[in-house]
Design a protein around this motif. Structure first.
Motif, mmCIF file in Angstrom:
data_model
loop_
_atom_site.group_PDB
_atom_site.id
_atom_site.type_symbol
_atom_site.label_atom_id
_atom_site.label_comp_id
_atom_site.label_asym_id
_atom_site.label_seq_id
_atom_site.Cartn_x
_atom_site.Cartn_y
_atom_site.Cartn_z
ATOM 1 N N GLY A 184 0.822 -1.205 0.000
ATOM 2 C CA GLY A 184 0.000 0.000 0.000
ATOM 3 C C GLY A 184 0.853 1.250 0.000
ATOM 4 N N ASP A 185 0.283 2.335 0.536
ATOM 5 C CA ASP A 185 0.954 3.633 0.582
ATOM 6 C C ASP A 185 1.769 3.776 1.864
ATOM 7 O OD1 ASP A 185 -0.187 4.488 -1.824
ATOM 8 O OD2 ASP A 185 -1.954 5.301 -0.812
ATOM 9 N N ILE A 186 2.923 4.387 1.745
ATOM 10 C CA ILE A 186 3.782 4.619 2.904
ATOM 11 C C ILE A 186 3.177 5.735 3.747
ATOM 12 C CG2 ILE A 186 6.063 5.361 3.676
ATOM 13 C CD1 ILE A 186 7.129 4.288 0.950
ATOM 14 N N ALA A 187 2.979 5.441 5.037
ATOM 15 C CA ALA A 187 2.429 6.430 5.961
ATOM 16 C C ALA A 187 3.491 6.908 6.950
ATOM 17 C CB ALA A 187 1.243 5.844 6.720
ATOM 18 N N GLY A 188 4.571 6.145 7.108
ATOM 19 C CA GLY A 188 5.616 6.536 8.030
ATOM 20 C C GLY A 188 6.792 5.594 7.939
ATOM 21 N N VAL A 189 7.944 6.066 8.399
ATOM 22 C CA VAL A 189 9.169 5.273 8.359
ATOM 23 C C VAL A 189 9.976 5.553 9.613
ATOM 24 C CG1 VAL A 189 11.326 4.806 7.117
ATOM 25 C CG2 VAL A 189 9.278 5.414 5.840
ATOM 26 N N ARG A 239 21.824 -5.270 13.429
ATOM 27 C CA ARG A 239 21.658 -4.777 12.051
ATOM 28 C C ARG A 239 20.591 -3.696 12.017
ATOM 29 N NH1 ARG A 239 18.351 -9.417 8.737
ATOM 30 N NH2 ARG A 239 16.523 -9.332 10.057
ATOM 31 N N TRP A 240 20.724 -2.836 11.033
ATOM 32 C CA TRP A 240 19.782 -1.743 10.855
ATOM 33 C C TRP A 240 18.596 -2.218 10.026
ATOM 34 C CZ3 TRP A 240 20.203 2.687 13.437
ATOM 35 C CH2 TRP A 240 21.449 3.101 13.875
ATOM 36 N N LEU A 241 17.398 -1.827 10.459
ATOM 37 C CA LEU A 241 16.168 -2.124 9.720
ATOM 38 C C LEU A 241 15.360 -0.845 9.550
ATOM 39 C CD1 LEU A 241 14.871 -5.345 11.515
ATOM 40 C CD2 LEU A 241 15.936 -5.220 9.263
ATOM 41 N N TYR A 242 14.859 -0.648 8.325
ATOM 42 C CA TYR A 242 13.865 0.394 8.118
ATOM 43 C C TYR A 242 12.519 -0.240 8.420
ATOM 44 C CZ TYR A 242 17.134 3.488 5.676
ATOM 45 O OH TYR A 242 18.174 4.323 5.353
ATOM 46 N N GLU A 243 11.703 0.432 9.207
ATOM 47 C CA GLU A 243 10.350 -0.044 9.495
ATOM 48 C C GLU A 243 9.376 0.897 8.797
ATOM 49 O OE1 GLU A 243 7.223 0.078 13.127
ATOM 50 O OE2 GLU A 243 9.269 -0.493 13.654
ATOM 51 N N PHE A 244 8.724 0.378 7.776
ATOM 52 C CA PHE A 244 7.744 1.166 7.031
ATOM 53 C C PHE A 244 6.361 0.874 7.595
ATOM 54 C CE2 PHE A 244 11.237 1.325 4.190
ATOM 55 C CZ PHE A 244 11.021 2.347 3.295
ATOM 56 N N ARG A 245 5.574 1.902 7.798
ATOM 57 C CA ARG A 245 4.166 1.734 8.126
ATOM 58 C C ARG A 245 3.428 1.994 6.824
ATOM 59 N NH1 ARG A 245 4.857 3.924 13.720
ATOM 60 N NH2 ARG A 245 5.469 2.013 14.769
ATOM 61 N N VAL A 246 2.640 1.022 6.431
ATOM 62 C CA VAL A 246 1.992 1.048 5.123
ATOM 63 C C VAL A 246 0.495 0.820 5.303
ATOM 64 C CG1 VAL A 246 1.904 -0.097 2.873
ATOM 65 C CG2 VAL A 246 4.098 0.167 4.042
ATOM 66 N N ILE A 247 -0.307 1.594 4.592
ATOM 67 C CA ILE A 247 -1.762 1.447 4.638
ATOM 68 C C ILE A 247 -2.239 1.033 3.258
ATOM 69 C CG2 ILE A 247 -3.956 2.628 5.029
ATOM 70 C CD1 ILE A 247 -2.418 4.523 6.913
ATOM 71 N N ASP A 248 -2.995 -0.081 3.216
ATOM 72 C CA ASP A 248 -3.492 -0.548 1.921
ATOM 73 C C ASP A 248 -4.818 0.127 1.582
ATOM 74 O OD1 ASP A 248 -5.511 -1.923 3.293
ATOM 75 O OD2 ASP A 248 -4.799 -3.917 2.740
ATOM 76 N N LYS A 249 -5.365 -0.198 0.425
ATOM 77 C CA LYS A 249 -6.584 0.453 -0.063
ATOM 78 C C LYS A 249 -7.798 0.178 0.813
ATOM 79 C CE LYS A 249 -4.958 0.504 -4.733
ATOM 80 N NZ LYS A 249 -5.256 1.222 -5.909
ATOM 81 N N ARG A 250 -7.747 -0.900 1.578
ATOM 82 C CA ARG A 250 -8.867 -1.228 2.480
ATOM 83 C C ARG A 250 -8.679 -0.629 3.870
ATOM 84 N NH1 ARG A 250 -9.351 -7.542 1.384
ATOM 85 N NH2 ARG A 250 -9.202 -7.443 3.641
ATOM 86 N N GLY A 251 -7.596 0.142 4.048
ATOM 87 C CA GLY A 251 -7.361 0.807 5.315
ATOM 88 C C GLY A 251 -6.611 -0.027 6.340
ATOM 89 N N ARG A 252 -6.111 -1.185 5.941
ATOM 90 C CA ARG A 252 -5.351 -2.025 6.874
ATOM 91 C C ARG A 252 -3.942 -1.471 7.018
ATOM 92 N NH1 ARG A 252 -5.897 -7.793 4.287
ATOM 93 N NH2 ARG A 252 -5.179 -6.494 2.586
ATOM 94 N N LEU A 253 -3.411 -1.558 8.241
ATOM 95 C CA LEU A 253 -2.075 -1.066 8.545
ATOM 96 C C LEU A 253 -1.099 -2.234 8.605
ATOM 97 C CD1 LEU A 253 -0.165 1.240 9.457
ATOM 98 C CD2 LEU A 253 -0.870 0.707 11.806
ATOM 99 N N PHE A 254 0.026 -2.075 7.936
ATOM 100 C CA PHE A 254 1.082 -3.078 7.931
ATOM 101 C C PHE A 254 2.382 -2.444 8.396
ATOM 102 C CE2 PHE A 254 -1.916 -4.483 4.762
ATOM 103 C CZ PHE A 254 -1.982 -5.852 4.940
#
Length: 109
Positions: free
Chosen positions: A64-69, A77-92
């Motif tokens: 989905g769309d990136i909402a935050g990082v 180790r370094w990890l980027y954590e992306f918060r992603v919202i899909d078209k149905r409004g679910r947060l990943f």
């Protein structure tokens, strides 16, 4: 895919600053500076890839769309954590290895 720049930019500022709740303001400033410097040094040394490079590589693979990082250090180790919202409004939460850009795990919240 469309990036939502205002929330994304705000999240990037917070992530770069390493803001955490519950710390005394003076202690938070010291911690923020050290974390920011550590991330910058890692990018400059080639230990991790820049956020811009990571986004360019994974944009089409995200659910989905990136909402935050945020960026965090986990088990050495370094990890980027992306918060992603899909078209149905679910947060990943999508965890991406900052060194090579591979998606490590995707977790629905």
């Amino acid at each position: 895919m469309r990036l939502r720049w205002f929330p994304f930019g705000l999240a990037m500022l917070l992530a770069a600053a390493g803001l955490t709740g519950g710390l005394h303001p003076a202690a938070a400033d010291d911690h923020d500076d050290k974390r920011h410097d550590a991330v910058r040094r890692a990018v400059e040394a080639g230990e991790i890839r820049s956020l811009a490079d990571i986004i360019a590589d994974v944009r089409d693979k995200l659910p989905g769309d990136i909402a935050g990082v945020e960026i965090e250090r986990e088990k050495g180790r370094w990890l980027y954590e992306f918060r992603v919202i899909d078209k149905r409004g679910r947060l990943f939460e999508v965890y991406i290895d900052a060194r090579d850009g591979t998606i490590q795990r995707v977790k629905e919240k």
